[in-house]
Design a protein around this motif. Structure first.
Motif, PDB file in Angstrom:
ATOM      1  N   TYR A 458       0.836  -1.218   0.000  1.00  0.00           N
ATOM      2  CA  TYR A 458       0.000   0.000   0.000  1.00  0.00           C
ATOM      3  C   TYR A 458       0.860   1.254   0.000  1.00  0.00           C
ATOM      4  N   ALA A 459       1.858   1.295   0.862  1.00  0.00           N
ATOM      5  CA  ALA A 459       2.687   2.493   0.975  1.00  0.00           C
ATOM      6  C   ALA A 459       3.421   2.807  -0.326  1.00  0.00           C
ATOM      7  N   LYS A 460       3.838   1.766  -1.040  1.00  0.00           N
ATOM      8  CA  LYS A 460       4.555   1.986  -2.294  1.00  0.00           C
ATOM      9  C   LYS A 460       3.617   2.409  -3.420  1.00  0.00           C
ATOM     10  N   THR A 461       2.480   1.732  -3.527  1.00  0.00           N
ATOM     11  CA  THR A 461       1.615   1.980  -4.685  1.00  0.00           C
ATOM     12  C   THR A 461       0.677   3.169  -4.507  1.00  0.00           C
ATOM     13  N   ALA A 462       0.399   3.567  -3.278  1.00  0.00           N
ATOM     14  CA  ALA A 462      -0.488   4.711  -3.042  1.00  0.00           C
ATOM     15  C   ALA A 462       0.262   6.039  -3.041  1.00  0.00           C
ATOM     16  N   ALA A 470      -0.709  11.243  -9.498  1.00  0.00           N
ATOM     17  CA  ALA A 470      -1.685  10.400 -10.190  1.00  0.00           C
ATOM     18  C   ALA A 470      -3.058  10.628  -9.584  1.00  0.00           C
ATOM     19  N   LYS A 471      -4.061  10.472 -10.415  1.00  0.00           N
ATOM     20  CA  LYS A 471      -5.443  10.642  -9.969  1.00  0.00           C
ATOM     21  C   LYS A 471      -5.952   9.371  -9.285  1.00  0.00           C
ATOM     22  N   SER A 472      -5.615   8.225  -9.875  1.00  0.00           N
ATOM     23  CA  SER A 472      -6.088   6.969  -9.320  1.00  0.00           C
ATOM     24  C   SER A 472      -5.191   5.826  -9.745  1.00  0.00           C
ATOM     25  N   MET A 473      -5.384   4.706  -9.074  1.00  0.00           N
ATOM     26  CA  MET A 473      -4.640   3.482  -9.368  1.00  0.00           C
ATOM     27  C   MET A 473      -5.605   2.310  -9.291  1.00  0.00           C
ATOM     28  N   VAL A 474      -5.537   1.403 -10.274  1.00  0.00           N
ATOM     29  CA  VAL A 474      -6.423   0.249 -10.281  1.00  0.00           C
ATOM     30  C   VAL A 474      -5.692  -0.943 -10.880  1.00  0.00           C
ATOM     31  N   LYS A 526       8.114 -10.735  -0.409  1.00  0.00           N
ATOM     32  CA  LYS A 526       8.772 -10.356  -1.671  1.00  0.00           C
ATOM     33  C   LYS A 526       7.798  -9.665  -2.617  1.00  0.00           C
ATOM     34  N   ILE A 527       6.593 -10.229  -2.805  1.00  0.00           N
ATOM     35  CA  ILE A 527       5.673  -9.643  -3.787  1.00  0.00           C
ATOM     36  C   ILE A 527       5.051  -8.346  -3.295  1.00  0.00           C
ATOM     37  N   THR A 528       5.092  -8.117  -1.981  1.00  0.00           N
ATOM     38  CA  THR A 528       4.568  -6.843  -1.464  1.00  0.00           C
ATOM     39  C   THR A 528       5.663  -5.780  -1.396  1.00  0.00           C
ATOM     40  N   LYS A 529       6.878  -6.201  -1.219  1.00  0.00           N
ATOM     41  CA  LYS A 529       7.984  -5.246  -1.184  1.00  0.00           C
ATOM     42  C   LYS A 529       8.328  -4.750  -2.588  1.00  0.00           C
ATOM     43  N   TYR A 530       8.120  -5.633  -3.580  1.00  0.00           N
ATOM     44  CA  TYR A 530       8.466  -5.288  -4.962  1.00  0.00           C
ATOM     45  C   TYR A 530       7.220  -5.406  -5.847  1.00  0.00           C
ATOM     46  N   PRO A 531       6.374  -4.377  -5.864  1.00  0.00           N
ATOM     47  CA  PRO A 531       5.153  -4.435  -6.689  1.00  0.00           C
ATOM     48  C   PRO A 531       5.479  -4.608  -8.164  1.00  0.00           C
ATOM     49  N   ASN A 532       4.619  -5.342  -8.866  1.00  0.00           N
ATOM     50  CA  ASN A 532       4.726  -5.462 -10.318  1.00  0.00           C
ATOM     51  C   ASN A 532       3.866  -4.351 -10.926  1.00  0.00           C
ATOM     52  N   TYR A 533       4.491  -3.249 -11.292  1.00  0.00           N
ATOM     53  CA  TYR A 533       3.740  -2.084 -11.765  1.00  0.00           C
ATOM     54  C   TYR A 533       3.108  -2.321 -13.134  1.00  0.00           C
ATOM     55  N   ASN A 534       3.515  -3.388 -13.814  1.00  0.00           N
ATOM     56  CA  ASN A 534       2.871  -3.714 -15.089  1.00  0.00           C
ATOM     57  C   ASN A 534       1.446  -4.239 -14.900  1.00  0.00           C
ATOM     58  N   ASP A 535       1.128  -4.632 -13.678  1.00  0.00           N
ATOM     59  CA  ASP A 535      -0.195  -5.178 -13.399  1.00  0.00           C
ATOM     60  C   ASP A 535      -1.199  -4.127 -12.924  1.00  0.00           C
ATOM     61  N   ILE A 536      -0.741  -2.899 -12.742  1.00  0.00           N
ATOM     62  CA  ILE A 536      -1.640  -1.851 -12.271  1.00  0.00           C
ATOM     63  C   ILE A 536      -1.563  -0.641 -13.197  1.00  0.00           C
ATOM     64  N   GLU A 539      -3.733   6.546 -13.481  1.00  0.00           N
ATOM     65  CA  GLU A 539      -4.442   7.410 -14.417  1.00  0.00           C
ATOM     66  C   GLU A 539      -4.138   8.877 -14.136  1.00  0.00           C
ATOM     67  N   ASN A 540      -4.192   9.680 -15.229  1.00  0.00           N
ATOM     68  CA  ASN A 540      -3.864  11.102 -15.158  1.00  0.00           C
ATOM     69  C   ASN A 540      -2.433  11.316 -14.683  1.00  0.00           C
ATOM     70  N   ASN A 541      -1.547  10.639 -15.370  1.00  0.00           N
ATOM     71  CA  ASN A 541      -0.147  10.767 -15.033  1.00  0.00           C
ATOM     72  C   ASN A 541       0.642  10.796 -16.329  1.00  0.00           C
ATOM     73  N   ASP A 542       1.897  11.271 -16.237  1.00  0.00           N
ATOM     74  CA  ASP A 542       2.718  11.305 -17.454  1.00  0.00           C
ATOM     75  C   ASP A 542       2.887   9.913 -18.026  1.00  0.00           C
ATOM     76  N   LYS A 543       2.957   8.942 -17.117  1.00  0.00           N
ATOM     77  CA  LYS A 543       3.067   7.553 -17.547  1.00  0.00           C
ATOM     78  C   LYS A 543       1.793   6.829 -17.134  1.00  0.00           C
ATOM     79  N   LYS A 544       1.199   6.129 -18.072  1.00  0.00           N
ATOM     80  CA  LYS A 544      -0.021   5.398 -17.749  1.00  0.00           C
ATOM     81  C   LYS A 544       0.286   4.242 -16.813  1.00  0.00           C
ATOM     82  N   ASN A 545       1.360   3.521 -17.095  1.00  0.00           N
ATOM     83  CA  ASN A 545       1.768   2.416 -16.228  1.00  0.00           C
ATOM     84  C   ASN A 545       3.061   2.809 -15.526  1.00  0.00           C
ATOM     85  N   MET A 546       3.094   2.620 -14.237  1.00  0.00           N
ATOM     86  CA  MET A 546       4.282   2.973 -13.467  1.00  0.00           C
ATOM     87  C   MET A 546       4.858   1.734 -12.806  1.00  0.00           C
TER      88      MET A 546
END
Length: 546
Positions: A458-462, A470-474, A526-536, A539-546
């Protein structure tokens, strides 16, 4: 940092448990949340809203304040104090079922637990000390029951509808990010048997224990054989409660392991003078627990060796009970198929002449007791149901979620199944996290460690949302379903309530397991410390996927 307890909870345990009327109103069989339309709705807002003030909710606030440096956070809690299950569950003998040094926050260790598995009121004392230390009361609205969450795509915010459980006043809250931190072991599964309403004695569920009831010289029926009954029965036989008799209705078998070795407590006391020492003991417990993980997966050589060692240890210990109870107690399924119970004093208590074990089902309840299916009539003054919790109510138990595109999550999960990407993210629900969500539980680990791991994610992705980048993340829909499929496929190889495990349990069944995590806690870290940003998707950001 560490917390030193005053042990006031030992002298005044009643100060550290929920009032019976409060628990019964919010969690009881006839729970009612009043709606008073005469009162003007209260409108509030925050950047982050957290639902639940137990271990998960408290850690979520602290993570938001400390890691994300975001002060605009609010907590809604149904009960009137912190603690969740440790505030709501107060039955005699309740205790931590794993070493408390591991079942506590890694950033706030305790240097003076009274024993390896301390009583519930001592856990609650620890929780309240942490809450006071971080001034969490300033961020919490108690006696507030959430009923609905609805996402507004245009503003990328959640509208939360709640009610004050005392006054019935409606509360309308707006938040950018919502975290659901409701625990699993809160909503009791009541005894369901014909005639219960005719019982002239006192009936209660162990999870909503009425301490005003006098147990002395009473005939008691305890229904259930899980961890709650394991802890409750020795207390009822003690001098304080001094029951006349206990008839325990054993509904299912469980592996009961010997108590945690006494040497661990001595090691803990020897090293408790420093945080480094406490961490060393904590990580020793973690390593021992993780070393048992192979027995939960597959039938390879290592799995069979670890499973054999743990099975023999539990069976040999259970055989110290009277021989007449061996067939009732000792399972024939694989160890770990149901959660293992680490005993404190249950097996020795079975030598008390006042207790009798029955493995006949209850046919019906009558005015003065129960009739078993074999026709036996057991008289009772008190019936205590140790029948566990409704785990299905853990996920969105008392509120609806309407996400993007009007997706109703309860309807979605009823049609498909409860699941969440990496146990936290749900499709069509931007800026929403489930902490203690589907498939986060393990049979060998500490849920508090799992919650902290989830909050790292949560802390990394929010962070980009709270920073305004960013406006939102999904989560992507395909990632959501890929996660579900991979988890369920892996669970087929596990023993959690499966045909391979040989039992039916609250973990799940052959078709679906929405409760347990199929890999080790190390892999979850491991999977919570290193999020896979390709899976999320941001929106409203310079990069759509981060």
């Amino acid at each position: 940092m560490s917390v030193t307890l005053t042990h006031e909870s030992q002298q005044n345990p009643e100060k550290f448990r929920v009032p019976f009327k409060v628990a019964n109103r919010v969690l009881g069989p006839n729970q009612t949340i009043p709606h008073n339309e005469k009162l003007k709705p209260l409108k509030t807002s925050s950047k982050v809203l957290i639902i639940g003030a137990g271990f998960g909710g408290m850690a979520a606030v602290i993570s938001t304040l400390e890691k994300l440096k975001e002060p605009d956070v609010m907590v809604f809690e149904r009960l009137d104090n912190f603690g969740g299950t440790w505030y709501a569950n107060t039955y005699p003998g309740i205790a931590c079922d794993i070493p408390a040094l591991w079942y506590s926050f890694s950033f706030e260790l305790t240097n003076n637990w009274s024993r390896v598995q301390p009583p519930g009121h001592e856990i609650e004392e620890y929780i309240l000390r942490v809450a006071d230390k971080y001034k969490l009361r300033e961020k919490t609205r108690f006696s507030t029951s959430v009923e609905k969450l609805e996402y507004d795509d245009s503003s990328a915010t959640w509208k939360i509808t709640a009610h004050d459980v005392a006054t019935g006043r409606k509360i309308i809250h707006t938040a950018n990010i919502v975290l659901s931190c409701q625990g699993a072991l809160v909503c009791p599964r009541q005894l369901e048997v014909d005639g219960l309403e005719n019982f002239k004695g006192k009936y209660m569920h162990s999870a909503i224990f009425d301490h005003s009831v006098d147990f002395k010289n009473k005939n008691v029926i305890v229904v259930g054989n899980g961890c709650s009954a394991n802890q409750l029965i020795p207390s009822l036989l003690s001098e304080k409660y001094n029951v006349k008799s206990i008839n325990q209705i054993v509904r299912a078998k469980h592996y009961i392991a010997p108590p945690v070795p006494w040497i661990l407590f001595y090691l803990y006391k020897a090293l408790a003078f420093s945080r480094i020492g406490l961490l060393l003991v904590r990580w020793l417990v973690v390593l021992v627990a993780e070393s048992r993980f192979p027995m939960y997966k597959g039938d390879g050589l290592l799995a069979r060796i670890v499973r054999y060692i743990n099975t023999r240890s539990a069976v040999n210990y259970m055989k110290t009970a009277p021989a007449k109870y061996h067939d009732i107690l000792i399972p024939d399924f694989k160890i770990g198929c149901k959660r293992i119970i680490f005993d404190y004093n249950y097996i020795p208590s079975l030598h008390d002449p006042r207790i009798n074990l029955q493995n006949e089902r209850i046919s019906k309840v009558v005015e003065d007791g129960v009739i078993l299916q074999n026709g036996d009539h057991i008289k009772a003054d008190i019936i205590v149901a140790c029948t566990g919790y409704d785990i299905s109510k853990n996920f969105l138990s008392n509120f609806d979620i309407i996400g993007r595109n009007k997706t109703n999550i309860k309807e979605l999960w009823t049609k498909e199944s409860p699941t969440a990407y990496r146990t936290m993210l749900i499709k069509d629900c931007p800026n929403f996290y489930m902490i203690d969500g589907p498939n986060i539980a393990t049979g060998h680990s500490s849920v508090v460690m799992a919650l902290e791991n989830a909050l790292n994610y949560y802390a990394k992705t929010a962070k980009p949302i709270l920073q305004g980048k960013a406006k939102s993340m999904v989560v992507k829909t395909e990632a959501y379903y890929d996660w579900f499929n991979s988890v369920q496929k892996e669970l087929k190889r596990s023993i959690f309530g499966t045909a391979f495990g040989g039992c039916v349990s609250w973990y799940g069944d052959d078709n679906l397991n929405a409760t347990t995590y199929p890999w080790s806690q190390l892999s979850f870290w491991k999977i919570t410390k290193y999020p896979n940003y390709n899976d999320i998707v941001y929106e409203n950001n310079d990069k759509k996927n981060m």
